[in-house]
Scaffold this active site. Structure first.
Site, PDB file in Angstrom:
ATOM      1  N   HIS A   1      15.978  34.112 -12.536  1.00 23.67           N
ATOM      2  CA  HIS A   1      14.811  33.293 -12.886  1.00 23.67           C
ATOM      3  C   HIS A   1      15.111  32.397 -14.088  1.00 23.67           C
ATOM      4  CE1 HIS A   1      10.785  32.642 -14.809  1.00 23.67           C
ATOM      5  NE2 HIS A   1      10.488  32.335 -13.557  1.00 23.67           N
ATOM      6  N   HIS A   2      15.730  32.971 -15.100  1.00 20.66           N
ATOM      7  CA  HIS A   2      16.051  32.188 -16.304  1.00 20.66           C
ATOM      8  C   HIS A   2      16.982  31.023 -15.999  1.00 20.66           C
ATOM      9  CE1 HIS A   2      14.010  34.020 -19.639  1.00 20.66           C
ATOM     10  NE2 HIS A   2      14.411  35.238 -19.319  1.00 20.66           N
TER      11      HIS A   2
END
Length: 268
Positions: free
Chosen positions: A148-149
């Site tokens: 996600h990051h």
């Protein structure tokens, strides 16, 4: 392609003095350096592995005070970002064909929104440090976390130069969820026992965010297919749809394992 962004005096989002910046210059810089997001992502993944190796035979750090300050700072930043970006969507939704305009038209875009879009892109670099707390405290690092990051970082840098109209939705939703999420993390860092239901609500909101992200991108595909004008780039739509769909699956899977599956085991 040079994007003309004009401030509309009648807009609900009147820029503050410090939000007025050289937008064309920032776009040009991003066009020339957007590959930095790949470098940041690669360094991030390498540092994660190095950090985990370093901590393998060490005791976990507590870092409660630092963790609290970090999360409070990001919570305040995210709440401010939501308050500055959502009014643009709210205004458009009160007009005829408001949802379509909010997704496909640069009408009513302001320098304030552009400013917070730029801050969002850079904040994704700063948010990589979230993982430092996970590694140094020797907590489980799941795929969803680092995926996600890195993917959000790449997406925000990639779409900034086109000033994608749908970024209104992506920005506001992200700022809103992060405001709640980081405030929750800050409370936990103080040792306050936050009810499990709060984390369930936060994850549910994240899933709704991903469903909305998929909806916005599918809508863009449909209206373009029937010949309705939509000022979005093909690549932005394709990447956005792929990213949000993968998030929807991953967050849904996380919700099932963390809350539904674990609850069923406790009942056995």
């Amino acid at each position: 392609m040079e994007i003309q962004l004009q401030f509309h005096p009648e807009s609900h989002v009147k820029p503050l003095e410090w939000e007025k910046f050289n937008f064309p210059k920032s776009v040009k810089w991003m066009e020339q350096h957007w590959h930095y997001s790949f470098i940041f992502s690669l360094m991030y993944i390498l540092i994660i592995h190095a950090g985990q190796m370093m901590m393998k035979n060490r005791r976990p750090f507590k870092l409660k005070s630092l963790l609290f300050l970090w999360n409070v700072s990001l919570a305040i930043f995210s709440i401010a970002g939501f308050l500055r970006t959502f009014p643009e969507i709210a205004k458009l939704l009160t007009e005829d064909s408001g949802f379509h305009k909010s997704v496909c038209s640069r009408e009513q875009q302001t320098i304030a929104t552009a400013f917070w879009s730029l801050l969002s892109a850079w904040s994704k670099v700063a948010e990589l440090f979230d993982t430092a707390f996970v590694v140094l405290r020797k907590q489980p690092l799941i795929f969803l976390h680092w995926y996600h990051h890195t993917s959000v970082l790449l997406f925000t840098w990639f779409t900034y130069t086109s000033m994608d109209p749908s970024n209104r939705w992506f920005l506001s939703m992200n700022y809103f969820i992060h405001g709640i999420m980081y405030a929750y993390y800050a409370l936990k860092a103080t040792g306050v026992k936050v009810p499990r239901s709060i984390s369930v609500v936060i994850t549910s909101l994240q899933i709704l965010q991903m469903i909305m992200g998929v909806t916005v991108n599918v809508y863009s595909l449909v209206v373009r297919a029937v010949g309705t004008p939509c000022a979005r780039k093909d690549m932005d739509v394709a990447v956005g749809l792929l990213m949000y769909f993968s998030y929807m699956i991953l967050f849904g899977n996380f919700f099932y394992k963390a809350y539904l599956k674990s609850s069923s085991k406790k009942r056995v």
